[in-house]
Scaffold this active site. Sequence first.
Site, PDB file in Angstrom:
ATOM      1  N   CYS A 107      30.518  38.720  38.451  1.00 27.29           N
ATOM      2  CA  CYS A 107      30.831  39.644  39.547  1.00 27.29           C
ATOM      3  C   CYS A 107      30.917  41.105  39.115  1.00 27.29           C
ATOM      4  O   CYS A 107      30.747  42.004  39.934  1.00 27.29           O
ATOM      5  CB  CYS A 107      32.139  39.258  40.207  1.00 27.29           C
ATOM      6  SG  CYS A 107      32.462  37.490  40.281  1.00 27.29           S
TER       7      CYS A 107
ATOM      8  N   HIS B 212      38.668  45.403  43.273  1.00 20.41           N
ATOM      9  CA  HIS B 212      37.813  44.211  43.230  1.00 20.41           C
ATOM     10  C   HIS B 212      38.086  43.405  44.497  1.00 20.41           C
ATOM     11  O   HIS B 212      37.162  42.958  45.155  1.00 20.41           O
ATOM     12  CB  HIS B 212      38.129  43.407  41.972  1.00 20.41           C
ATOM     13  CG  HIS B 212      37.248  42.215  41.779  1.00 20.41           C
ATOM     14  ND1 HIS B 212      35.877  42.318  41.694  1.00 20.41           N
ATOM     15  CD2 HIS B 212      37.543  40.892  41.675  1.00 20.41           C
ATOM     16  CE1 HIS B 212      35.348  41.105  41.529  1.00 20.41           C
ATOM     17  NE2 HIS B 212      36.336  40.225  41.519  1.00 20.41           N
TER      18      HIS B 212
ATOM     19  N   HIS C  62      31.351  39.191  49.496  1.00 16.99           N
ATOM     20  CA  HIS C  62      31.224  39.346  48.043  1.00 16.99           C
ATOM     21  C   HIS C  62      29.743  39.311  47.670  1.00 16.99           C
ATOM     22  O   HIS C  62      29.090  38.275  47.764  1.00 16.99           O
ATOM     23  CB  HIS C  62      31.972  38.215  47.339  1.00 16.99           C
ATOM     24  CG  HIS C  62      32.175  38.438  45.876  1.00 16.99           C
ATOM     25  ND1 HIS C  62      31.446  39.362  45.145  1.00 16.99           N
ATOM     26  CD2 HIS C  62      33.011  37.855  44.988  1.00 16.99           C
ATOM     27  CE1 HIS C  62      31.831  39.331  43.881  1.00 16.99           C
ATOM     28  NE2 HIS C  62      32.783  38.424  43.762  1.00 16.99           N
TER      29      HIS C  62
END
Length: 414
Positions: A134, A270, A310
């Site tokens: 990620c 995040h 995401h």
Amino acid sequence: MWRALDDGSDPIASVPWEGPAMSCGLVDTITEFDAGFFRVSPGEAQRMDPRQRLLLEVTWEALEHAGISAQSLEEERVGVYVGASGNGYAAHLYRSDVEADGYDVTGSLASVIAGRVSYFLGLRGPAMTIDTACSSSLVAVHVAMKALRARECAVALAGGVAAVPRMSRETESWLALSHFSKHGRCRPFDASADGIVSSDGCGMVVLKRLSTAKQDGDRILAVIRGSAINHDGRTQGLTVPSGLAQEDLIRRALEEARVRPKEVGYVECHGTGTVLGDPIEVQALGSVLSEGREADRPVIVGSVKSNLGHTDAAAGVAGLIKVVLSLQHGRIPKNLHFEAPNPHIAWDELPVKVASEAVPWVRNGVARIAGVSSFGISGTNAHVVVEEAPAAAETALSAAKRSCELLVLSAKSG
């Protein structure tokens, strides 16, 4: 992108798959590609990972937005740094019911994702695909900055790309992961947060040393003051984040940027909207950014994942682009799906406030500064410190706003 952020639009939708249904954000045109424009034969284009196609298109758009002619970069020391995670398309190409093709290798190798851009543009600088899950794209930005400072390249193209698996078997495996939201929305910092939704995504930024950009008369949108990367080390589990590692990361990024904690006005987190991750991240931020901060000036936090979902390896650069747009427009967009604060976060003790509504980003006599965080499931973390564009550059941007604009269309052939 700014219009979507500012309007608070929600592109996430429930998509029926073969068997299951999942909420995600998909690029409807991901299979469309102007192969001729990028000098790719139709046969080769069919075997190319969709991420290669997306990246070529978005990189071209980034250069156009920067006012840089692609032809001017040929045979120049221009670096390409791309975050991309996983290699699901290879599994699709190498299925027993799919006939082998000579383009399968270059179409599926992760290394070619970055290499394809350098090949198409004829670049001579470093080219690398970076996979830290990620955090990949923000790590790519960090590596690009180091390369620019070391003069390994004069210009760097940095970012990331991700595509949600379209094949049923891989999709079922994807859905089985425990960190996906049952509600179908990413709800960072909210009491009902239960995980992420997955989305396609691609973002690229054009980077230069500030002195070079000024000398070249470039339109400067923002300045990256500093950055840092690290790893969580040994925690309670491979995918469990470390608050201490995050604190160390942010402190080192601020030290490199020569920015005091109290000068940071906003942090693009995040912010995955997970029960475990959000409290650890907010606590780490509060611990570092509380130093010297007045009680009535909390740091504002938000996460673009509340808007877009995401975007995996492209998540970090998506956050960076959001920050740059927010600096340009003087407004921090609303963090969506935030209704009740997560009770596991000590909101009353930490100088942190969620952008539950759009927030004017005022200067108060000093330059506006933000942080961007991106943490990988691999344990690799990245944080960058961003400052608004120099006053002269901002004046030039304001002067460029006109009541009428010339619409220019171009094509390689008629």
